[in-house]
Enzyme design. Structure first.
Site, mmCIF file in Angstrom:
data_model
loop_
_atom_site.group_PDB
_atom_site.id
_atom_site.type_symbol
_atom_site.label_atom_id
_atom_site.label_comp_id
_atom_site.label_asym_id
_atom_site.label_seq_id
_atom_site.Cartn_x
_atom_site.Cartn_y
_atom_site.Cartn_z
ATOM 1 N N ASP A 139 0.895 -1.136 -0.105
ATOM 2 C CA ASP A 139 -0.171 -0.105 0.040
ATOM 3 C C ASP A 139 0.784 1.283 -0.144
ATOM 4 O O ASP A 139 1.504 1.487 1.031
ATOM 5 C CB ASP A 139 -0.945 -0.051 1.157
ATOM 6 C CG ASP A 139 -1.850 -0.984 1.246
ATOM 7 O OD1 ASP A 139 -1.851 -2.087 0.483
ATOM 8 O OD2 ASP A 139 -2.819 -1.176 1.878
ATOM 9 N N LYS A 207 -7.292 3.254 -2.473
ATOM 10 C CA LYS A 207 -7.523 3.191 -1.139
ATOM 11 C C LYS A 207 -7.794 4.467 -0.555
ATOM 12 O O LYS A 207 -7.285 5.370 -0.995
ATOM 13 C CB LYS A 207 -6.579 2.330 -0.465
ATOM 14 C CG LYS A 207 -6.358 2.436 1.035
ATOM 15 C CD LYS A 207 -5.111 1.459 1.693
ATOM 16 C CE LYS A 207 -5.215 1.783 3.096
ATOM 17 N NZ LYS A 207 -3.785 0.910 3.566
ATOM 18 N N LYS A 239 -10.487 -0.143 -1.651
ATOM 19 C CA LYS A 239 -10.148 -0.322 -0.037
ATOM 20 C C LYS A 239 -10.748 0.556 0.598
ATOM 21 O O LYS A 239 -10.142 1.948 0.333
ATOM 22 C CB LYS A 239 -8.755 -0.638 -0.041
ATOM 23 C CG LYS A 239 -8.525 -0.929 1.629
ATOM 24 C CD LYS A 239 -6.949 -1.523 1.607
ATOM 25 C CE LYS A 239 -6.513 -1.573 3.309
ATOM 26 N NZ LYS A 239 -5.043 -2.033 3.338
#
Length: 342
Positions: A139, A207, A239
């Site tokens: 990430d 995300k 996400k």
């Protein structure tokens, strides 16, 4: 058993899932209760969690506990999300005790976190090291502050960073999630621009947040990001990180994802870990509690409702699907006759 499980999921999808009180199967004189809709949703949501610990005070012991909780019950979470220095630890746990710590539990880590302002060279080097240590997912935070100051320059920098990190995360082997810090971007225009830049750079997920700012995941930001994903036509997931704490919120994101990516909110049971993840530290215990207590609560919660029963009689089993709904009883004489001769 596989047929019955599929039939349950299909019947629940055909109805208002909020009204499903329970499902039981009587097969060869043995009765089994199958998960009701609330339990099934909780279990589905558990399988989408990146169970997270990103504290400055994290220790080996805390990370071991995090992993133990992630795999304590079936289903386990999709991943654990930890700082890069702990990746080797979790991979060694999986190698030494594969039955207890399955490889289906992905090891996720973070880079350029949480500021998004580290030099690209360092971010790339950190990514390379994490992948070599065994990270399954990375990430990365974009420089969202630059995007706020200058949309054009910020989008260009974000796309270039994502491309550089993607080069160290082999497609199909290491998933790349891009954190845009939607709560700091603050408006739909910037959220859309950041999501488009991330997808153009080659990410696998967009995300929302680091979880380190005041405003994290929100349904409004999620909708904007999911619409960008849908418009891209690419196999990109979403996400939601930070702020998702219970089954009701998990349902909201599942239904939103199903509505935008699958065309119908009622198809939320089809959403999988390639399409949606939850980045959270406190969601897992809440969902586990829901998964085990929903059946007991159903009778109390809906005791004033009227029961409507549909019965099917395959050769060797009696399958009952009961829906609780308010209103007049629609249990007709025809159904009574079928019950008597069933």
């Amino acid at each position: 058993n596989s047929f019955l499980g599929a039939l349950v999921a299909h019947l629940v999808a055909m109805t208002d899932a909020n009204n499903v009180a329970g499902v039981s199967v009587t097969k060869e004189d043995a009765q089994t209760s199958l998960p009701n809709s609330e339990q099934m949703l909780a279990r589905q949501a558990i399988s989408l969690i990146d169970h997270t610990s990103l504290g400055l005070d994290d220790t080996d012991e805390k990370i071991r506990t995090l992993v133990d909780v992630a795999v304590a019950e079936t289903p386990c979470t999709a991943a654990v999300c930890i700082y890069p220095k702990f990746v080797k630890l979790v991979r060694s746990m999986q190698k030494e005790q594969p039955e207890r710590y399955p490889r289906s539990l992905k090891v996720c880590t973070v880079v350029n976190f949480p500021s998004g302002q580290e030099p690209t060279e360092k971010v790339v080097q950190d990514t390379k090291a994490a992948v070599q240590d065994g990270a399954d997912e990375v990430d990365v935070v974009i420089n969202y502050r630059l995007l706020i100051e200058n949309k054009q320059e910020g989008c260009k920098a974000a796309q270039e960073l994502v491309k550089a990190v993607r080069a160290e995360c082999p497609q199909g082997q290491v998933a790349l999630k891009v954190i845009i810090e939607s709560g700091e971007l603050g408006n739909e225009e910037l959220i859309v621009a950041a999501s488009e830049a991330a997808i153009a750079g080659g990410c696998d997920f967009v995300k929302t947040s680091t979880g380190k700012v005041k405003v994290n995941a929100t349904p409004e930001a999620a909708e904007a990001m999911l619409k960008v994903v849908a418009a891209s036509g690419k196999a990109v997931g979403f996400k939601a990180a930070g702020g998702v704490r219970d089954a009701a919120q998990a349902r909201q994101y599942l239904e939103l994802t199903a509505r935008i990516l699958l065309g119908d909110a009622r198809r939320h049971h089809e959403v999988d870990a390639r399409q949606l993840r939850f980045g959270a530290s406190s969601l897992l215990p809440a969902l586990r509690s829901c998964a085990t207590s929903a059946s007991a609560a159903a009778g109390t919660k809906r005791k004033a409702d009227v029961a409507r029963c549909f019965q099917f009689w395959p050769v060797s089993c009696c399958f009952q699907f009961c829906v609780r709904e308010a209103g007049d009883c629609r249990h007709s004489k025809q159904w009574e006759e079928q019950q008597q001769c069933g």
